[in-house]
Design a protein around this motif. Structure first.
Motif, short mmCIF file in Angstrom:
data_model
loop_
_atom_site.label_atom_id
_atom_site.label_comp_id
_atom_site.label_asym_id
_atom_site.label_seq_id
_atom_site.Cartn_x
_atom_site.Cartn_y
_atom_site.Cartn_z
N GLU A 181 -47.75 20.10 14.17
CA GLU A 181 -48.30 20.23 15.54
C GLU A 181 -47.29 19.74 16.57
O GLU A 181 -47.43 20.00 17.76
CB GLU A 181 -49.62 19.44 15.66
N SER A 232 -44.04 13.74 4.72
CA SER A 232 -43.87 12.33 4.35
C SER A 232 -44.54 12.01 3.00
O SER A 232 -45.45 12.72 2.55
CB SER A 232 -44.50 11.45 5.43
N GLU A 379 -38.32 4.53 4.49
CA GLU A 379 -37.52 5.61 5.07
C GLU A 379 -37.49 5.41 6.59
O GLU A 379 -38.52 5.53 7.26
CB GLU A 379 -38.16 6.97 4.75
#
Ligand code: NAD
Length: 479
Positions: A181, A232, A379
């Protein structure tokens, strides 16, 4: 550069433009300007997209598919400036990175066109084993019986969408794609190109919406036979828990080590490390997330990395001379800043960096970083190069490199073949590059992580085409 006029892009439902009652705004992370709006789909529209796809049976010959794929590659090439500007407007990536992205996407479409003209069947003799039969067994690959559900992240809004759609079209499958999005406009621009190339309407829907409004419906639809997700670890795990009995391909986050051994040319290594850490604003799953540098070279390496980082030009991402744009949002820049501060509190030295300005995160270099701090244990998706000093001991370096939950890629700077081969064997990752950034690959080669970085088939055109097909065998009595 002149700002683009805000645009409204409808979704594509079974190839046809479709609206919804509400829209999502896409804003330029650098300027805050409205780039455009897209529909906020409702779950019933997702259901309709899967139903329409399930009803449709693609009948394209290999030649017809190849023509669509090659035509798409050509259309992206001829429109690359406009597409790159759109990518830069919705991601904040600098124009150079966006142009690089368009060239990669061209490769994806043209490699898929070439891959599909290869024979994908095999032939086995029957007269082997203890009970030989005078027969021959053939294998063939067929499209999936159900629909492919594809979900993509914000960071490569053209290339990763291409990596889902091109192999799906090459294998005569039907797809319902939900792009991020945060970057839906590029995906919809690609959808328009595919329509213009004559892709049959039932083969593709591109639905837009936030996870909050859509919930699980994209990956739990009864007609979704395979879910291919890039994003992710957190969301990948949610999908794995809830998707139920269907095929899963999960390409997830990374924490790639960049290993510098004692024999390395320090300046060359430092230059590569900086490129690997900051290109694409550090927002590649395979960006350099930590440099593991042997202690005896570390001072020199830090000094050369600082030199190369200082050469980077920053500013308006749409300026073609700028090397580093923004990260995806102000929140993302703030998270990076908090992690940098945490590393400094734990003893790291900040050699370059500073406070973020809006979504702009300055190029950041830290030395003496503790492997335990969040900056390198998780990360960190931004232009940050943390140096972790290590002993000149290959086994210890392997242990440090493998000591996170991730396992995507790694890079090694050394000419010692004995050390390099031990590292390649010991590193728990999907790919290793020697004297290159961890993210180097062609769009054809297998790509994907292990451990929490990925599950299921790899990506890369050939692997994806395999994962999007069923193998059927048949045997004939004529050996
Ligand atoms: P993300 O996981 O937040 O979102 C990815 C996609 O999932 C988006 O389309 C998003 O709308 C959707 N999504 C989010 N929450 C969802 C939910 N609860 N249910 C269903 N869908 C949901 O990832 P991101 O921030 O867009 O992208 C960055 C991440 O992607 C990084 O971790 C990066 O390493 C990873 N990535 C991996 C690869 C790879 O090939 N391994 C490539 C690029 C990016």
């Amino acid at each position: 550069m002149r700002a683009l006029e805000p645009i409204y892009q409808p979704m594509l439902l079974a190839g046809a433009p479709a609206d919804a009652d509400r829209v999502i705004e896409v804003r330029n992370p650098f300027s805050g300007a409205l780039v455009g709006t897209v529909p906020q789909a409702e779950p019933r529209q997702i259901r309709a997209a899967f139903k329409a796809a399930a009803r449709f049976r693609p009948k394209l010959s290999r030649r017809e598919r190849s023509d669509i794929l090659l035509g798409t590659a050509r259309a992206i090439a001829s429109d690359q400036d406009r597409l790159a500007q759109l990518i830069t407007a919705e991601t904040g990536l600098c124009l150079r990175d966006s142009l690089h992205e368009t060239r990669r996407a061209c490769d994806v479409w043209s490699f898929a066109a070439h891959a599909l003209i290869q024979n994908d069947g095999e032939i086995y003799p029957g007269d082997i084993g203890g009970n030989p039969h005078q027969r021959r067994i053939f294998s063939m690959r067929t499209p999936l019986a159900g629909v492919i559900a594809a979900i993509t992240p914000f960071n490569h809004p053209l290339n990763l969408v291409s990596h889902k759609l091109a192999p799906a079209i090459a294998t005569n499958n039907r797809v319902v794609l939900k792009p991020s999005e945060q970057t839906p406009l590029t995906a919809l621009a690609l959808g328009r190109i595919l329509r213009e190339q004559g892709l049959p309407e039932g083969m593709l829907s591109i639905v837009t919406g936030t996870p909050h409004d859509l919930g699980d419906c994209v990956f739990t639809d009864e007609d979704a036979e395979l879910v291919t997700f890039t994003g992710s670890v957190r969301v990948g795990h949610q999908i794995a828990e809830r998707a139920g009995y269907r095929r899963l391909v999960l390409e997830l986050g990374g924490n790639d080590p960049f290993i510098v051994l004692a024999d390395a040319d320090v300046d060359r290594a430092a230059h590569l490390a900086v490129q690997g850490a900051v290109r694409h604003s550090g927002q590649r799953c395979t960006a350099v997330k930590r440099a593991l540098v042997v202690e005896e070279l570390a001072d020199h390496f830090a000094e050369r990395a600082l030199h190369h980082m200082r050469q980077l030009s920053t500013g308006d991402p749409s300026d073609p001379s700028v090397d580093l744009g923004t990260v995806i949002s102000e929140d993302a820049a703030q998270l990076i800043a908090r992690r940098v501060a945490g590393a400094v509190a734990a003893g790291a030295r900040l050699l370059l960096g500073g406070e973020p300005r809006g979504a702009f995160c300055p190029p950041t270099l830290l030395d003496h970083v503790s492997p335990a701090c969040e900056l390198v244990a998780e990360e960190t998706f931004g232009p940050v190069l943390p140096i972790i000093r290590c002993n000149n001991d290959v086994d210890e370096i392997v242990m440090m490199a493998n000591a996170t939950k991730f396992g995507l890629s790694a890079a090694i700077c050394s000419n010692r073949l004995d050390h390099v081969t031990r590292l390649i064997e010991g590193l728990a990752v999907g790919s290793v590059n020697v004297w290159e950034v961890p993210g180097y690959r062609t769009e054809l080669t297998p790509f994907g992580g292990i451990k929490q970085s990925g599950l299921g088939h790899k990506e890369g055109i050939l692997e994806a085409m395999r994962s999007f097909t069923q193998v059927k065998t048949y045997s004939l009595p004529w050996p």
